[in-house]
Motif scaffolding. Structure first.
Motif, PDB file in Angstrom:
ATOM      1  N   ASP A 133       0.806  -1.221   0.000  1.00 52.41           N
ATOM      2  CA  ASP A 133       0.000   0.000   0.000  1.00 52.41           C
ATOM      3  C   ASP A 133       0.839   1.271   0.000  1.00 52.41           C
ATOM      4  O   ASP A 133       0.290   2.373   0.109  1.00 52.41           O
ATOM      5  N   ALA A 175      -4.772  -7.500  -4.315  1.00 46.88           N
ATOM      6  CA  ALA A 175      -6.095  -7.087  -3.848  1.00 46.88           C
ATOM      7  C   ALA A 175      -6.258  -5.575  -3.772  1.00 46.88           C
ATOM      8  O   ALA A 175      -7.366  -5.080  -3.537  1.00 46.88           O
ATOM      9  N   ARG A 176      -5.197  -4.840  -3.949  1.00 44.96           N
ATOM     10  CA  ARG A 176      -5.273  -3.377  -3.861  1.00 44.96           C
ATOM     11  C   ARG A 176      -6.252  -2.842  -4.903  1.00 44.96           C
ATOM     12  O   ARG A 176      -6.242  -3.271  -6.060  1.00 44.96           O
ATOM     13  N   ASP A 177      -7.103  -1.915  -4.488  1.00 48.05           N
ATOM     14  CA  ASP A 177      -8.154  -1.404  -5.367  1.00 48.05           C
ATOM     15  C   ASP A 177      -8.210   0.124  -5.277  1.00 48.05           C
ATOM     16  O   ASP A 177      -8.562   0.652  -4.229  1.00 48.05           O
ATOM     17  N   PRO A 178      -7.834   0.834  -6.334  1.00 50.76           N
ATOM     18  CA  PRO A 178      -7.362   0.285  -7.607  1.00 50.76           C
ATOM     19  C   PRO A 178      -5.935  -0.233  -7.485  1.00 50.76           C
ATOM     20  O   PRO A 178      -5.211   0.164  -6.571  1.00 50.76           O
ATOM     21  N   ARG A 179      -5.573  -1.091  -8.399  1.00 45.95           N
ATOM     22  CA  ARG A 179      -4.220  -1.647  -8.376  1.00 45.95           C
ATOM     23  C   ARG A 179      -3.184  -0.579  -8.703  1.00 45.95           C
ATOM     24  O   ARG A 179      -3.471   0.386  -9.409  1.00 45.95           O
ATOM     25  N   HIS A 216      -0.932  -8.807 -10.602  1.00 41.99           N
ATOM     26  CA  HIS A 216      -0.776  -8.157  -9.301  1.00 41.99           C
ATOM     27  C   HIS A 216      -0.811  -6.631  -9.367  1.00 41.99           C
ATOM     28  O   HIS A 216      -0.810  -5.971  -8.317  1.00 41.99           O
ATOM     29  N   ALA A 218      -1.712  -2.880 -12.128  1.00 43.84           N
ATOM     30  CA  ALA A 218      -2.309  -2.361 -13.356  1.00 43.84           C
ATOM     31  C   ALA A 218      -1.163  -2.153 -14.342  1.00 43.84           C
ATOM     32  O   ALA A 218      -0.538  -1.091 -14.385  1.00 43.84           O
TER      33      ALA A 218
END
Length: 221
Positions: free
Chosen positions: A129, A154-158, A187, A189
């Motif tokens: 993060d 899982a980061r949103d947004p990647r 993993h 964008a």
């Protein structure tokens, strides 16, 4: 110096800014420049005139001696370094970032070339993060599972990542680049650019894509 005791020397790190209107303020995005094996902290600062204006730049020096310069991890089989050394280098970089008051809470992005690109991917995995974006040039990712991988995916947004490399690179094996592109696609964008005829280096095509990517992904006034 053992792998467990790696330290990034804060006195060796060079701080600068990309050309623009005045000196970037304390909230301006910071781009950390990570040199390749055998190079030094001043190497990638030459990219500054080609990058978006208004960015603060920090260029640390690798904590190990390597070739004619410095390194982040011991040299090993191309594209498949020993994981412990890579993790130790990333830990040293994170300790340096955490300790420097100039970093603060500003957005931080990474730009790494070759082994520096390896470190950029490893920093993303160590602190899923923490970073706003990453540029990996002629680099690759460690071929091992890391504890932060699931959180990164899982980061949103990647996190946006630009992976750029030549199709004639004699240093990084094509298999390592292919593996890295597939891993980043699952993993992050990912924006993937392959440059026909480019060896292990950076040319005008790469610089144009890097500048456009950073302009899109970083909050530069």
């Amino acid at each position: 110096m053992t792998a467990e005791a790696l330290v990034v020397d804060p006195a060796a790190a060079r701080w600068a800014a990309t050309p623009g209107a005045g000196c970037p303020g304390p909230d301006a995005p910071l781009l950390v420049l990570l040199h390749g094996y055998g190079s030094h902290e001043g190497d990638l600062l030459g990219l500054a005139p080609h990058l978006p204006g208004g960015l603060a730049l920090a260029a640390p020096r690798g904590p190990l001696l390597g070739g004619p310069g410095f390194a982040w991890a011991p040299l090993a089989t191309p594209g498949r370094p020993e994981p412990g050394g890579v993790r130790a280098g990333a830990d040293a970089l994170l300790a340096w970032l955490d300790a420097d008051a100039r970093v603060g809470a500003r957005p931080v992005a990474l730009l790494g070339f070759s082994q520096g690109g390896l470190m950029a991917t490893q920093l993303l995995r160590a602190r899923p993060d923490r970073f706003a974006a990453a540029v990996v040039l002629s680099g690759f990712a460690l071929d091992a599972e890391e504890p932060g991988d699931a959180a990164l995916a899982a980061r949103d947004p990647r996190v946006p990542v630009l992976l750029g490399h030549g199709d004639a690179d004699p240093v990084i094996p094509p298999g390592a680049t292919t593996r890295t592109a597939a891993w980043l696609a699952s993993h992050a964008a990912l924006e993937h650019r392959e440059y026909p005829g480019l060896a292990h280096g950076i040319d005008a095509r790469v610089l144009a894509d890097v500048a456009a990517f950073l302009s899109r992904t970083l909050p530069v006034d």
